[in-house]
Enzyme design. Structure first.
Site, PDB file in Angstrom:
ATOM      1  N   GLU A 148      37.044  57.716  69.272  1.00  0.00           N
ATOM      2  CA  GLU A 148      38.457  57.666  68.919  1.00  0.00           C
ATOM      3  C   GLU A 148      38.673  57.778  67.425  1.00  0.00           C
ATOM      4  OE1 GLU A 148      42.411  56.136  67.857  1.00  0.00           O
ATOM      5  OE2 GLU A 148      40.445  55.417  67.194  1.00  0.00           O
ATOM      6  N   GLU A 149      37.779  57.180  66.631  1.00  0.00           N
ATOM      7  CA  GLU A 149      37.982  57.160  65.183  1.00  0.00           C
ATOM      8  C   GLU A 149      37.890  58.546  64.547  1.00  0.00           C
ATOM      9  OE1 GLU A 149      39.215  54.929  63.528  1.00  0.00           O
ATOM     10  OE2 GLU A 149      38.748  52.976  64.390  1.00  0.00           O
ATOM     11  N   HIS A 161      39.030  51.663  72.462  1.00  0.00           N
ATOM     12  CA  HIS A 161      37.831  52.334  71.953  1.00  0.00           C
ATOM     13  C   HIS A 161      36.858  51.349  71.331  1.00  0.00           C
ATOM     14  CE1 HIS A 161      39.006  52.468  67.572  1.00  0.00           C
ATOM     15  NE2 HIS A 161      40.229  52.537  68.055  1.00  0.00           N
ATOM     16  N   ASP A 211      45.465  49.822  71.567  1.00  0.00           N
ATOM     17  CA  ASP A 211      44.817  49.957  70.259  1.00  0.00           C
ATOM     18  C   ASP A 211      45.358  48.846  69.372  1.00  0.00           C
ATOM     19  OD1 ASP A 211      43.612  51.082  67.850  1.00  0.00           O
ATOM     20  OD2 ASP A 211      43.395  52.926  68.994  1.00  0.00           O
ATOM     21  N   HIS A 266      41.748  49.320  58.711  1.00  0.00           N
ATOM     22  CA  HIS A 266      40.682  50.124  58.103  1.00  0.00           C
ATOM     23  C   HIS A 266      40.161  49.499  56.817  1.00  0.00           C
ATOM     24  CE1 HIS A 266      41.066  54.169  60.423  1.00  0.00           C
ATOM     25  NE2 HIS A 266      41.274  53.124  61.198  1.00  0.00           N
ATOM     26  N   ASP A 313      40.257  46.818  64.975  1.00  0.00           N
ATOM     27  CA  ASP A 313      40.603  48.152  65.461  1.00  0.00           C
ATOM     28  C   ASP A 313      39.296  48.811  65.908  1.00  0.00           C
ATOM     29  OD1 ASP A 313      41.440  50.777  65.833  1.00  0.00           O
ATOM     30  OD2 ASP A 313      41.685  51.178  63.705  1.00  0.00           O
TER      31      ASP A 313
END
Length: 342
Positions: free
Chosen positions: A219-220, A68, A239, A319, A185
């Site tokens: 995706e998030e 993504h 991922d 994150h 990510d």
């Protein structure tokens, strides 16, 4: 052969393009141009996902690979009376790490203003709770780099509720091979898949089956690959691998996820990936991620009748201020190469 310099060069450029979930057009355009320059045709779905078809030896079977391009971000929730901006999250950023970050505010007419994400108690000389105040989304604001002192001042320069806020990825690549940046990510895995596409062209590699590469854009927020082309019977989500707690994965490994929050991944497919990693003597780990979802889990939740598995390079501090190593990218590349040829 894995080409580190080319992969890092592409990744660095991609990381520099703002693409919070819901605002991915520029990143997808860059990705499309790169892939078409390699020599592939692309298709963009109405949702904005980019799809690349590669014909294989067995044209009756189509497997998918996904990564993504959307990232975490923020949005203007409201404009305060003092000219600062209140925020809402796009995805799940670790908000304490955002205090003090520089950011871009992108308006609906494509003007870009700069600012700083700050605690509501930003000065130790002024606020008794400056060191202790929670850094959750309700206690963070954006201070604009403009002469604004009221809500009306902000509105007059064209900023409104719902505008995108993208914060600085802070990309650093060290001589020792570490890649430090936000949004590894999943832009690290996007770079790996682009390197796979380039390798197939340059080395004249034909995969064992048809392949569809899916670069997703939501995706998030959980529905990136909720729809996939109906001819796909097996989907490998690429991922990030998690690091910490009781997990085996390190920043040098390719992670093979056996189970995430959506449940277990396909047993046979996951076993094959483990065996490929063993046979190729890759540095790998098998782990369970209870607070994680992927494009593959989104596809299955969307009703796709597929086998699915999840792999990716080990990424620390997900994150937040993330870090991986070029070894993890190479191990992931080699596992994917083995997968597409078998």
């Amino acid at each position: 052969m894995f080409k580190r310099d080319g992969t890092i060069s592409f990744l660095t450029k991609l990381l520099s393009i703002n693409s919070p979930t819901g605002y991915t057009t520029n990143a997808v355009s860059f990705l499309r141009e790169t892939i078409e320059d390699i020599g592939y045709e692309t298709l963009t779905t109405p949702k904005g996902n980019l799809i690349v078809q590669v014909d294989g030896e067995n044209t009756e079977v189509t497997r998918g690979l996904s990564a993504h391009v959307d990232t975490l971000g923020l949005m203007v929730r409201s404009i305060n009376s003092d000219g600062t901006l209140s925020l809402t999250k796009l995805g799940g950023p670790l908000t304490p790490t955002l205090d003090g970050e520089y950011c871009d505010i992108i308006t609906r007419d494509d003007k870009v203003y700069t600012g700083t994400i700050l605690s509501k108690s930003p000065s130790i000389h002024v606020f008794k709770d400056a060191a202790t105040k929670e850094r959750d989304i309700d206690n963070l604001i954006v201070k604009l780099d403009e002469r604004v002192e009221s809500k009306e001042d902000v509105q007059n320069i064209g900023i409104q509720n719902g505008d995108i806020i993208a914060y600085d990825p802070k990309v650093v690549v060290t001589d020792s091979g570490f890649i430090k940046s936000r949004f590894l990510d999943d832009k690290a895995s996007v770079a790996i898949l682009v390197s796979i596409l380039k390798m197939m062209k340059q080395e004249n590699v034909t995969p064992s089956t048809n392949l569809k590469f899916i670069f997703s854009t939501y995706e998030e927020v959980g529905h990136g690959a909720a729809w996939i082309p109906e001819d796909i019977t097996e989907l490998l989500a690429v991922d990030m691998g998690c690091i910490g707690l009781d997990l085996e994965c390190t920043e040098y490994d390719v992670s093979i996820c056996a189970k995430d929050s959506s449940g277990p991944y396909d047993y046979d497919m996951t076993t094959k990936l483990i065996n490929y990693a063993k046979d190729k003597e890759l540095s790998y780990a098998v782990d369970i991620y209870p607070m994680y979802g992927s494009d593959a889990s989104a596809a299955m939740s969307g009703g796709a009748n597929i086998k699915a598995a999840l792999i990716g390079p080990g990424v620390a501090s997900s994150h937040g201020m993330e870090r991986t190593h070029t070894d993890a990218l190479e191990n992931t590349f080699e596992l994917i190469r083995e997968y597409i040829q078998n």
